[in-house]
Design a protein around this motif. Sequence first.
Motif, PDB file in Angstrom:
ATOM      1  N   ASN A  56       5.129  -6.824 -30.455  1.00 27.36           N
ATOM      2  CA  ASN A  56       5.763  -5.770 -29.672  1.00 27.36           C
ATOM      3  C   ASN A  56       7.008  -6.280 -28.955  1.00 27.36           C
ATOM      4  O   ASN A  56       7.204  -7.492 -28.803  1.00 27.36           O
ATOM      5  CB  ASN A  56       4.764  -5.209 -28.657  1.00 27.36           C
ATOM      6  CG  ASN A  56       3.549  -4.583 -29.326  1.00 27.36           C
ATOM      7  OD1 ASN A  56       3.690  -3.711 -30.170  1.00 27.36           O
ATOM      8  ND2 ASN A  56       2.353  -5.039 -28.953  1.00 27.36           N
ATOM      9  N   SER A  57       7.813  -5.361 -28.478  1.00 22.38           N
ATOM     10  CA  SER A  57       9.065  -5.737 -27.826  1.00 22.38           C
ATOM     11  C   SER A  57       8.831  -6.501 -26.524  1.00 22.38           C
ATOM     12  O   SER A  57       9.730  -7.206 -26.055  1.00 22.38           O
ATOM     13  CB  SER A  57       9.923  -4.500 -27.557  1.00 22.38           C
ATOM     14  OG  SER A  57       9.214  -3.570 -26.742  1.00 22.38           O
ATOM     15  N   ASP A  82      12.677   6.087 -30.351  1.00 20.98           N
ATOM     16  CA  ASP A  82      12.542   6.255 -28.904  1.00 20.98           C
ATOM     17  C   ASP A  82      12.484   4.913 -28.178  1.00 20.98           C
ATOM     18  O   ASP A  82      12.752   4.842 -26.981  1.00 20.98           O
ATOM     19  CB  ASP A  82      11.279   7.065 -28.574  1.00 20.98           C
ATOM     20  CG  ASP A  82      11.393   8.526 -29.003  1.00 20.98           C
ATOM     21  OD1 ASP A  82      12.535   8.964 -29.260  1.00 20.98           O
ATOM     22  OD2 ASP A  82      10.351   9.200 -29.101  1.00 20.98           O
ATOM     23  N   ASP A  83      12.084   3.863 -28.889  1.00 19.97           N
ATOM     24  CA  ASP A  83      11.993   2.555 -28.258  1.00 19.97           C
ATOM     25  C   ASP A  83      13.325   1.815 -28.275  1.00 19.97           C
ATOM     26  O   ASP A  83      13.399   0.656 -27.883  1.00 19.97           O
ATOM     27  CB  ASP A  83      10.922   1.706 -28.947  1.00 19.97           C
ATOM     28  CG  ASP A  83      11.236   1.435 -30.410  1.00 19.97           C
ATOM     29  OD1 ASP A  83      12.204   2.027 -30.940  1.00 19.97           O
ATOM     30  OD2 ASP A  83      10.511   0.641 -31.037  1.00 19.97           O
TER      31      ASP A  83
END
Length: 372
Positions: A211-212, A144-145
């Motif tokens: 994290n992104s 989903d990311d």
Amino acid sequence: MNLDKLLAEFKETADRTLLHGMEDTTGLEERIRMNVEKKAKRRFRFTYPVSAALVAVVLVIGFTPYLLQKESTTSTHTPKGTSAEPGTHQKPDPKAHSASDDQVIMETVDEIVDVLRVGMTQEQIKEKISVPYTVVEDYGGSGDDGTEEYWGYSILAKEGYQRKDWTMIETEALLKRDVGLEVLVGWKDKKLHWYTVSYVQDKDVYLLKLNSNGTIQEDIVDLSQGGTGSPAASSIFDLKPEEEDRYFNYMYEKKDELLRGLSPSDIVKLYVRAVQDGQLEMQYALRIVDEGVEKPTFEQYLKEVKKDPVGERNFWRSNKKMIELGSKIWVEHKEDETIVWTEYKDKSHETTGYIMRQDDQGIWKIRWRPQQ
């Protein structure tokens, strides 16, 4: 005010204020000197102990708020032109490669954080990490990311060790010291989107994630519950149910009206939780600059955060320490400023505080203050 100058001033201020939080400053001057002199391209092999001088230094991102100090597997690849073996000029040290050496493991984790960045290409990562990687076909993530591909690395592993299932953290293998640490990289458009590092120290397994958005989270894995975080003890920063509701509403809506009527300490508690959760947009929304000062855009802020994972890691650790060791929150109103102070259970740790400021609607926020 010139924006480039403002960003530089933010950087200097954050470095000056948060650097105090380092528990060990041994070799700091040498580390800074090395940072200045090091080449643009950097590479490491994970085949021998990383020098202690390369352990990351607290260099906090330029937009950290002004914090005060008061008195499943398909194939394995070895990158072209690289080797998982030491150079011919260096004799391998079996003890140095052992997953039983906590210092070697920790220094390797530090080095990973120091050199990997969100947005790096696959070729750049191959230049940085020269051990073989595994293309993970069945990771178990939802995607989903936006993640499209996954690579896995088993580092400081015993001969013959091969991980087959990447859907769960290999806590047993880590605790048995079959492997020192494992890295899972998520790719989007052939660029590093995020990564995780699971590693062992003493009898604990840790999970670190970049994290992104460039933020970092790092915590002990709760082995008893099979989760990815240690059981949380009660804290003075805990949110009550109604505060939790406000926190999530503000996270998604970013409407300042939701903050109306909150005290300075209420705002700090929301901010501390946003740091803990890696919610960068919320951190940005809870900050304010002085009148006449141009606030950097979120895109500029995001870009700066992604440049400094070492600073983000240390910022997250400082925030975690405040959550775990904070014993009292109190507000000091001065003639020209308001400060929310946190005292610690460990009296050797100096009280820290956030400078607060109200906007033109009377809503309290955390102040960004450039160096005067």
